[in-house]
Design a protein around this motif. Structure first.
Motif, PDB file in Angstrom:
ATOM      1  N   ALA A  24       0.818  -1.221   0.000  1.00  0.00           N
ATOM      2  CA  ALA A  24       0.000   0.000   0.000  1.00  0.00           C
ATOM      3  C   ALA A  24       0.848   1.266   0.000  1.00  0.00           C
ATOM      4  CB  ALA A  24      -0.942   0.001   1.198  1.00  0.00           C
ATOM      5  N   GLN A  25       1.964   1.267   0.719  1.00  0.00           N
ATOM      6  CA  GLN A  25       2.793   2.473   0.835  1.00  0.00           C
ATOM      7  C   GLN A  25       3.468   2.847  -0.479  1.00  0.00           C
ATOM      8  OE1 GLN A  25       2.888  -0.195   2.784  1.00  0.00           O
ATOM      9  NE2 GLN A  25       2.877   0.412   4.928  1.00  0.00           N
ATOM     10  N   THR A  26       3.777   1.870  -1.298  1.00  0.00           N
ATOM     11  CA  THR A  26       4.507   2.150  -2.542  1.00  0.00           C
ATOM     12  C   THR A  26       3.657   1.978  -3.800  1.00  0.00           C
ATOM     13  OG1 THR A  26       5.260  -0.132  -2.787  1.00  0.00           O
ATOM     14  CG2 THR A  26       6.684   1.381  -1.514  1.00  0.00           C
ATOM     15  N   GLY A  31       6.905  -8.647  -4.736  1.00  0.00           N
ATOM     16  CA  GLY A  31       7.827  -9.568  -5.396  1.00  0.00           C
ATOM     17  C   GLY A  31       8.582  -8.979  -6.572  1.00  0.00           C
ATOM     18  N   CYS A  32       7.859  -8.313  -7.487  1.00  0.00           N
ATOM     19  CA  CYS A  32       8.499  -7.880  -8.731  1.00  0.00           C
ATOM     20  C   CYS A  32       8.646  -6.366  -8.875  1.00  0.00           C
ATOM     21  CB  CYS A  32       7.746  -8.440  -9.934  1.00  0.00           C
ATOM     22  SG  CYS A  32       6.092  -7.749 -10.166  1.00  0.00           S
ATOM     23  N   LEU A  33       8.037  -5.618  -7.982  1.00  0.00           N
ATOM     24  CA  LEU A  33       8.092  -4.146  -7.969  1.00  0.00           C
ATOM     25  C   LEU A  33       7.338  -3.479  -9.118  1.00  0.00           C
ATOM     26  CD1 LEU A  33      11.748  -3.460  -6.774  1.00  0.00           C
ATOM     27  CD2 LEU A  33       9.638  -3.421  -5.433  1.00  0.00           C
ATOM     28  N   ARG A  34       6.456  -4.231  -9.788  1.00  0.00           N
ATOM     29  CA  ARG A  34       5.613  -3.597 -10.805  1.00  0.00           C
ATOM     30  C   ARG A  34       4.362  -3.033 -10.147  1.00  0.00           C
ATOM     31  NH1 ARG A  34       4.476  -8.121 -15.139  1.00  0.00           N
ATOM     32  NH2 ARG A  34       4.515  -9.397 -13.251  1.00  0.00           N
ATOM     33  N   TRP A  54      11.267  -3.075 -17.426  1.00  0.00           N
ATOM     34  CA  TRP A  54      12.485  -3.630 -16.828  1.00  0.00           C
ATOM     35  C   TRP A  54      13.450  -2.520 -16.418  1.00  0.00           C
ATOM     36  CZ3 TRP A  54      13.793  -7.954 -14.597  1.00  0.00           C
ATOM     37  CH2 TRP A  54      13.100  -9.122 -14.885  1.00  0.00           C
ATOM     38  N   SER A  55      13.583  -1.479 -17.220  1.00  0.00           N
ATOM     39  CA  SER A  55      14.444  -0.347 -16.866  1.00  0.00           C
ATOM     40  C   SER A  55      13.935   0.349 -15.614  1.00  0.00           C
ATOM     41  CB  SER A  55      14.519   0.660 -18.015  1.00  0.00           C
ATOM     42  OG  SER A  55      15.187   0.088 -19.118  1.00  0.00           O
ATOM     43  N   ALA A  56      12.629   0.538 -15.543  1.00  0.00           N
ATOM     44  CA  ALA A  56      12.036   1.168 -14.359  1.00  0.00           C
ATOM     45  C   ALA A  56      12.253   0.294 -13.124  1.00  0.00           C
ATOM     46  CB  ALA A  56      10.543   1.405 -14.585  1.00  0.00           C
ATOM     47  N   LEU A  57      12.202  -1.016 -13.290  1.00  0.00           N
ATOM     48  CA  LEU A  57      12.404  -1.921 -12.156  1.00  0.00           C
ATOM     49  C   LEU A  57      13.823  -1.817 -11.596  1.00  0.00           C
ATOM     50  CD1 LEU A  57      10.481  -5.108 -13.353  1.00  0.00           C
ATOM     51  CD2 LEU A  57       9.702  -3.284 -11.812  1.00  0.00           C
ATOM     52  N   ARG A  58      14.801  -1.623 -12.460  1.00  0.00           N
ATOM     53  CA  ARG A  58      16.181  -1.450 -11.982  1.00  0.00           C
ATOM     54  C   ARG A  58      16.281  -0.206 -11.094  1.00  0.00           C
ATOM     55  NH1 ARG A  58      17.169  -4.032 -16.810  1.00  0.00           N
ATOM     56  NH2 ARG A  58      17.159  -2.216 -18.149  1.00  0.00           N
ATOM     57  N   VAL A  59      15.624   0.860 -11.498  1.00  0.00           N
ATOM     58  CA  VAL A  59      15.613   2.094 -10.712  1.00  0.00           C
ATOM     59  C   VAL A  59      14.886   1.860  -9.385  1.00  0.00           C
ATOM     60  CG1 VAL A  59      14.755   4.470 -10.634  1.00  0.00           C
ATOM     61  CG2 VAL A  59      15.787   3.582 -12.737  1.00  0.00           C
ATOM     62  N   ARG A  60      13.750   1.203  -9.444  1.00  0.00           N
ATOM     63  CA  ARG A  60      12.973   0.935  -8.227  1.00  0.00           C
ATOM     64  C   ARG A  60      13.751   0.066  -7.248  1.00  0.00           C
ATOM     65  NH1 ARG A  60       7.374  -0.424 -11.438  1.00  0.00           N
ATOM     66  NH2 ARG A  60       7.196   1.649 -12.370  1.00  0.00           N
ATOM     67  N   ARG A  61      14.463  -0.932  -7.761  1.00  0.00           N
ATOM     68  CA  ARG A  61      15.271  -1.789  -6.874  1.00  0.00           C
ATOM     69  C   ARG A  61      16.380  -0.984  -6.201  1.00  0.00           C
ATOM     70  NH1 ARG A  61      15.038  -5.567 -11.182  1.00  0.00           N
ATOM     71  NH2 ARG A  61      13.382  -7.040 -10.751  1.00  0.00           N
ATOM     72  N   ALA A  62      17.027  -0.125  -6.951  1.00  0.00           N
ATOM     73  CA  ALA A  62      18.089   0.706  -6.385  1.00  0.00           C
ATOM     74  C   ALA A  62      17.515   1.640  -5.321  1.00  0.00           C
ATOM     75  CB  ALA A  62      18.778   1.514  -7.488  1.00  0.00           C
ATOM     76  N   GLU A  63      16.362   2.230  -5.588  1.00  0.00           N
ATOM     77  CA  GLU A  63      15.718   3.110  -4.595  1.00  0.00           C
ATOM     78  C   GLU A  63      15.344   2.327  -3.345  1.00  0.00           C
ATOM     79  OE1 GLU A  63      12.502   4.709  -6.875  1.00  0.00           O
ATOM     80  OE2 GLU A  63      13.744   6.279  -7.767  1.00  0.00           O
ATOM     81  N   ALA A  67      16.718   2.930   0.472  1.00  0.00           N
ATOM     82  CA  ALA A  67      15.795   3.152   1.583  1.00  0.00           C
ATOM     83  C   ALA A  67      16.073   2.173   2.719  1.00  0.00           C
ATOM     84  CB  ALA A  67      14.362   3.018   1.103  1.00  0.00           C
ATOM     85  N   LEU A  68      16.367   0.930   2.398  1.00  0.00           N
ATOM     86  CA  LEU A  68      16.702  -0.056   3.433  1.00  0.00           C
ATOM     87  C   LEU A  68      18.009   0.285   4.124  1.00  0.00           C
ATOM     88  CD1 LEU A  68      15.692  -3.457   1.799  1.00  0.00           C
ATOM     89  CD2 LEU A  68      14.661  -2.359   3.807  1.00  0.00           C
ATOM     90  N   ALA A  69      18.973   0.769   3.362  1.00  0.00           N
ATOM     91  CA  ALA A  69      20.284   1.109   3.931  1.00  0.00           C
ATOM     92  C   ALA A  69      20.184   2.292   4.901  1.00  0.00           C
ATOM     93  CB  ALA A  69      21.275   1.423   2.822  1.00  0.00           C
ATOM     94  N   GLN A  70      19.224   3.150   4.714  1.00  0.00           N
ATOM     95  CA  GLN A  70      19.048   4.327   5.559  1.00  0.00           C
ATOM     96  C   GLN A  70      18.344   4.005   6.874  1.00  0.00           C
ATOM     97  OE1 GLN A  70      17.065   7.177   3.086  1.00  0.00           O
ATOM     98  NE2 GLN A  70      18.919   7.687   1.939  1.00  0.00           N
ATOM     99  N   ARG A  71      17.785   2.832   6.988  1.00  0.00           N
ATOM    100  CA  ARG A  71      17.071   2.449   8.223  1.00  0.00           C
ATOM    101  C   ARG A  71      18.002   2.174   9.347  1.00  0.00           C
ATOM    102  NH1 ARG A  71      12.209  -1.556   6.362  1.00  0.00           N
ATOM    103  NH2 ARG A  71      11.110  -0.044   5.132  1.00  0.00           N
TER     104      ARG A  71
END
Length: 71
Positions: A24-26, A31-34, A54-63, A67-71
């Motif tokens: 809901a938040q995103t 699973g696939c970030l679509r 697929w290009s958008a998914l690479r960006v979403r995975r990096a984001e 976000a996880l690293a900042q926690r």
């Protein structure tokens, strides 16, 4: 007689990993970030459109990783 109107087979695989829950938040599938629209329309998209996803998914995975690293 073969049908000349049959579309060519798709060559871009689906990013689905069978973990199908929209967060809901995103608004992305866990699973696939679509998005739900990207999932629903995948079957009718051209290969070019699928490559764009697929290009958008690479960006979403990096984001998501940032976000996880900042926690």
């Amino acid at each position: 007689m073969p049908s000349a109107s049959r579309p060519p087979p798709r060559t871009v695989r689906s990013p689905c990993v069978s973990i199908c829950r929209i967060v809901a938040q995103t608004g992305y599938c866990e699973g696939c970030l679509r998005t739900i629209d990207e999932i629903a329309n995948w079957g009718t998209m051209s290969d070019a459109q699928r490559h764009e996803i697929w290009s958008a998914l690479r960006v979403r995975r990096a984001e998501a990783a940032r976000a996880l690293a900042q926690r």
